[in-house]
Scaffold this motif. Structure first.
Motif, PDB file in Angstrom:
ATOM      1  N   ALA A 186      -0.211 -19.894  -9.908  1.00 53.61           N
ATOM      2  CA  ALA A 186       0.466 -19.560  -8.506  1.00 53.61           C
ATOM      3  C   ALA A 186       1.458 -19.792  -8.677  1.00 53.61           C
ATOM      4  O   ALA A 186       2.902 -19.530  -8.579  1.00 53.61           O
ATOM      5  N   GLY A 187       2.027 -20.871  -9.522  1.00 52.61           N
ATOM      6  CA  GLY A 187       3.647 -21.520  -9.495  1.00 52.61           C
ATOM      7  C   GLY A 187       4.555 -20.817 -10.523  1.00 52.61           C
ATOM      8  O   GLY A 187       5.488 -20.257 -10.566  1.00 52.61           O
ATOM      9  N   PHE A 188       3.428 -20.429 -11.709  1.00 56.70           N
ATOM     10  CA  PHE A 188       4.335 -19.418 -12.507  1.00 56.70           C
ATOM     11  C   PHE A 188       4.672 -17.663 -11.795  1.00 56.70           C
ATOM     12  O   PHE A 188       6.088 -17.669 -11.569  1.00 56.70           O
ATOM     13  N   LEU A 189       4.027 -17.741 -11.012  1.00 55.94           N
ATOM     14  CA  LEU A 189       4.581 -15.911 -10.105  1.00 55.94           C
ATOM     15  C   LEU A 189       4.995 -16.097  -9.065  1.00 55.94           C
ATOM     16  O   LEU A 189       5.811 -15.049  -9.492  1.00 55.94           O
ATOM     17  N   ALA A 190       5.726 -17.467  -8.560  1.00 58.35           N
ATOM     18  CA  ALA A 190       5.699 -17.307  -7.767  1.00 58.35           C
ATOM     19  C   ALA A 190       7.494 -17.597  -8.306  1.00 58.35           C
ATOM     20  O   ALA A 190       8.507 -16.843  -7.848  1.00 58.35           O
ATOM     21  N   LEU A 191       7.545 -18.156 -10.015  1.00 61.54           N
ATOM     22  CA  LEU A 191       8.608 -17.988 -10.306  1.00 61.54           C
ATOM     23  C   LEU A 191       9.229 -17.088 -10.849  1.00 61.54           C
ATOM     24  O   LEU A 191      10.101 -16.015 -10.551  1.00 61.54           O
ATOM     25  N   ALA A 192       7.988 -15.853 -11.392  1.00 57.24           N
ATOM     26  CA  ALA A 192       8.839 -14.612 -11.863  1.00 57.24           C
ATOM     27  C   ALA A 192       9.189 -14.228 -10.343  1.00 57.24           C
ATOM     28  O   ALA A 192      10.338 -12.836 -10.645  1.00 57.24           O
ATOM     29  N   GLY A 193       8.887 -14.081  -9.173  1.00 62.91           N
ATOM     30  CA  GLY A 193       8.919 -13.514  -8.768  1.00 62.91           C
ATOM     31  C   GLY A 193      10.723 -13.760  -7.825  1.00 62.91           C
ATOM     32  O   GLY A 193      11.256 -12.130  -7.368  1.00 62.91           O
ATOM     33  N   ALA A 194      10.885 -14.734  -8.019  1.00 57.08           N
ATOM     34  CA  ALA A 194      12.129 -14.984  -7.598  1.00 57.08           C
ATOM     35  C   ALA A 194      13.460 -14.710  -8.636  1.00 57.08           C
ATOM     36  O   ALA A 194      14.172 -14.301  -8.426  1.00 57.08           O
ATOM     37  N   GLU A 195      12.180 -14.617 -10.158  1.00 56.66           N
ATOM     38  CA  GLU A 195      13.637 -13.549 -10.719  1.00 56.66           C
ATOM     39  C   GLU A 195      13.330 -12.867 -12.182  1.00 56.66           C
ATOM     40  O   GLU A 195      12.575 -12.664 -12.878  1.00 56.66           O
ATOM     41  N   PRO A 196      12.615 -11.493 -11.678  1.00 54.34           N
ATOM     42  CA  PRO A 196      11.914 -10.647 -11.685  1.00 54.34           C
ATOM     43  C   PRO A 196      13.209 -10.224 -12.633  1.00 54.34           C
ATOM     44  O   PRO A 196      12.357  -9.344 -14.124  1.00 54.34           O
ATOM     45  N   ARG A 197      14.561 -10.153 -13.134  1.00 52.19           N
ATOM     46  CA  ARG A 197      14.901  -9.426 -14.241  1.00 52.19           C
ATOM     47  C   ARG A 197      15.093 -10.058 -15.370  1.00 52.19           C
ATOM     48  O   ARG A 197      15.143 -10.640 -16.528  1.00 52.19           O
ATOM     49  N   ARG A 198      14.436 -10.921 -14.931  1.00 54.03           N
ATOM     50  CA  ARG A 198      14.318 -12.673 -16.070  1.00 54.03           C
ATOM     51  C   ARG A 198      12.842 -12.558 -17.011  1.00 54.03           C
ATOM     52  O   ARG A 198      12.621 -12.580 -18.101  1.00 54.03           O
ATOM     53  N   PHE A 199      12.658 -12.401 -15.952  1.00 60.94           N
ATOM     54  CA  PHE A 199      10.415 -12.321 -15.924  1.00 60.94           C
ATOM     55  C   PHE A 199       9.455 -11.184 -16.317  1.00 60.94           C
ATOM     56  O   PHE A 199      10.133  -9.759 -15.936  1.00 60.94           O
ATOM     57  N   LEU A 200       9.201 -11.110 -17.506  1.00 62.95           N
ATOM     58  CA  LEU A 200       8.594  -9.935 -17.656  1.00 62.95           C
ATOM     59  C   LEU A 200       6.738 -10.408 -17.612  1.00 62.95           C
ATOM     60  O   LEU A 200       6.725 -11.171 -18.675  1.00 62.95           O
ATOM     61  N   VAL A 201       5.967 -10.218 -16.352  1.00 65.12           N
ATOM     62  CA  VAL A 201       4.364 -10.619 -16.324  1.00 65.12           C
ATOM     63  C   VAL A 201       3.668  -9.810 -17.045  1.00 65.12           C
ATOM     64  O   VAL A 201       4.108  -8.345 -16.298  1.00 65.12           O
ATOM     65  N   LEU A 202       2.893 -10.184 -17.689  1.00 64.58           N
ATOM     66  CA  LEU A 202       1.799  -9.162 -18.019  1.00 64.58           C
ATOM     67  C   LEU A 202       0.701  -9.624 -18.009  1.00 64.58           C
ATOM     68  O   LEU A 202       0.332 -11.490 -17.911  1.00 64.58           O
ATOM     69  N   ASP A 203      -0.564  -9.308 -18.047  1.00 65.16           N
ATOM     70  CA  ASP A 203      -1.635  -9.114 -17.912  1.00 65.16           C
ATOM     71  C   ASP A 203      -2.276 -10.038 -19.187  1.00 65.16           C
ATOM     72  O   ASP A 203      -2.428  -8.886 -20.012  1.00 65.16           O
ATOM     73  N   ALA A 204      -2.794 -11.379 -18.864  1.00 60.49           N
ATOM     74  CA  ALA A 204      -3.053 -12.030 -20.732  1.00 60.49           C
ATOM     75  C   ALA A 204      -4.561 -11.489 -21.002  1.00 60.49           C
ATOM     76  O   ALA A 204      -5.134 -11.014 -22.551  1.00 60.49           O
ATOM     77  N   GLU A 205      -4.888 -10.747 -20.642  1.00 56.49           N
ATOM     78  CA  GLU A 205      -6.423  -9.811 -20.446  1.00 56.49           C
ATOM     79  C   GLU A 205      -6.722  -8.900 -21.607  1.00 56.49           C
ATOM     80  O   GLU A 205      -6.902  -8.132 -21.659  1.00 56.49           O
ATOM     81  N   THR A 206      -4.951  -8.083 -21.531  1.00 50.78           N
ATOM     82  CA  THR A 206      -4.113  -6.694 -21.707  1.00 50.78           C
ATOM     83  C   THR A 206      -4.665  -7.104 -23.570  1.00 50.78           C
ATOM     84  O   THR A 206      -4.243  -8.159 -24.189  1.00 50.78           O
ATOM     85  N   ALA A 207      -5.142  -5.620 -24.472  1.00 47.73           N
ATOM     86  CA  ALA A 207      -5.235  -5.845 -25.801  1.00 47.73           C
ATOM     87  C   ALA A 207      -4.015  -6.831 -26.297  1.00 47.73           C
ATOM     88  O   ALA A 207      -2.336  -6.356 -25.841  1.00 47.73           O
ATOM     89  N   PRO A 208      -4.561  -7.559 -27.426  1.00 45.59           N
ATOM     90  CA  PRO A 208      -3.163  -8.570 -28.031  1.00 45.59           C
ATOM     91  C   PRO A 208      -2.079  -7.161 -28.020  1.00 45.59           C
ATOM     92  O   PRO A 208      -0.174  -7.456 -28.355  1.00 45.59           O
ATOM     93  N   ASP A 209      -2.217  -5.986 -28.876  1.00 46.49           N
ATOM     94  CA  ASP A 209      -1.754  -4.977 -29.725  1.00 46.49           C
ATOM     95  C   ASP A 209      -0.002  -4.246 -28.799  1.00 46.49           C
ATOM     96  O   ASP A 209       1.094  -4.104 -28.888  1.00 46.49           O
ATOM     97  N   GLU A 210      -1.526  -4.033 -27.266  1.00 42.28           N
ATOM     98  CA  GLU A 210      -0.903  -3.172 -26.373  1.00 42.28           C
ATOM     99  C   GLU A 210       0.207  -4.237 -25.493  1.00 42.28           C
ATOM    100  O   GLU A 210       1.790  -4.078 -25.557  1.00 42.28           O
ATOM    101  N   LEU A 211      -0.305  -5.936 -25.786  1.00 39.85           N
ATOM    102  CA  LEU A 211       0.979  -6.897 -25.011  1.00 39.85           C
ATOM    103  C   LEU A 211       1.968  -6.785 -25.776  1.00 39.85           C
ATOM    104  O   LEU A 211       3.500  -7.311 -25.682  1.00 39.85           O
ATOM    105  N   ALA A 212       2.226  -7.082 -26.691  1.00 38.28           N
ATOM    106  CA  ALA A 212       3.040  -6.754 -28.118  1.00 38.28           C
ATOM    107  C   ALA A 212       3.599  -5.818 -28.305  1.00 38.28           C
ATOM    108  O   ALA A 212       4.552  -5.965 -28.345  1.00 38.28           O
TER     109      ALA A 212
END
Ligand code: TMP
Length: 224
Positions: A186-212
């Motif tokens: 929850a702490g990480f998600l709050a940080l990402a919410g506060a700085e949306p331009r710096r953060f790219l939030v990805l669902d880690a259960e997505t296939a590695p190639d797609e994440l890459a």
């Protein structure tokens, strides 16, 4: 948080002989796949002819390796504030001697974990004041913020299954209970919410190639 604290401060970037450097960090809970994604990005950037510096916190320098051993493997209690200061000491030395010079040269720095880990683990996890922890890290690094932070977001129960499958002994942080890891997430998600331009939030259960591919796109945008 004031604007000047959320702005990357490595002014030498534009003047670097090799072109502008870039500072990319990977964040997320233990077992989220940061190392895999950092390696895939490193390979791709190498193919593009970029000089890449791959590093991590804690433990990106010789001094840091010794601090890493304390924070991850010391048997017995470490006071929460002492733990926060140890991570900040590792960070201060690492940024001053390793990361800033690389970015100033025009290299791309790919780093496993940075100050957001301190805010999430020592702030949300250990329940210290998040603003204090962030201010401590910004003091330690003279205000350096990444150009891009990739947050690999993963449910703590799924992360635990991945760590169990690895069959390695847990370190001090990995051994914390599920509610600790839920607060970290929850702490990480709050940080990402506060700085949306710096953060790219990805669902880690997505296939590695797609994440890459998503990571490459975000990096290319910033390099372009
Ligand atoms: P890792 O290098 O295997 O990810 O392990 C580092 C551990 O240290 C991980 O559990 C997260 C934790 N950590 C903090 O608690 N605070 C910090 O500032 C950093 C960089 C890591």
């Amino acid at each position: 948080m004031t604007d000047d604290l959320t702005r990357p401060l490595h002014a030498p970037r534009a003047a670097a002989a090799g072109g502008p450097g870039l500072f990319v960090t990977f964040e997320g809970g233990d077992g989220a796949g940061k190392t895999t994604q950092a390696s895939l990005l490193e390979r791709w950037l190498g193919e593009q002819g970029r000089v890449v510096v791959r590093t991590r916190e804690p433990g990106g320098t010789d001094v840091g390796v010794r601090i890493r051993d304390i924070v991850l493997h010391h048997r017995g209690h470490i006071d929460a504030r002492a733990e926060a200061l140890l991570y900040a000491a590792d960070r201060a030395h690492h940024i001053a001697t390793h990361v800033r010079p690389a970015v100033a040269r025009g290299d791309v720095v790919i780093q496993d974990r940075y100050l957001d880990s301190s805010v999430a683990y020592q702030g949300a996890g250990r329940v210290l004041d998040a603003d204090d922890i962030r201010a401590l890290s910004l003091w330690a690094t003279e205000g350096l913020l990444p150009d891009l932070t990739v947050l690999l977001d993963l449910d703590p129960a799924a992360a635990r299954r991945r760590l169990d499958a690895d069959d390695k002994p847990f370190d001090r942080l990995e051994a914390e209970k599920e509610d600790f890891h839920a607060r970290v997430r929850a702490g990480f998600l709050a940080l990402a919410g506060a700085e949306p331009r710096r953060f790219l939030v990805l669902d880690a259960e997505t296939a590695p190639d797609e994440l890459a591919a998503r990571v490459r796109e975000a990096v290319a945008e910033r390099l372009g």
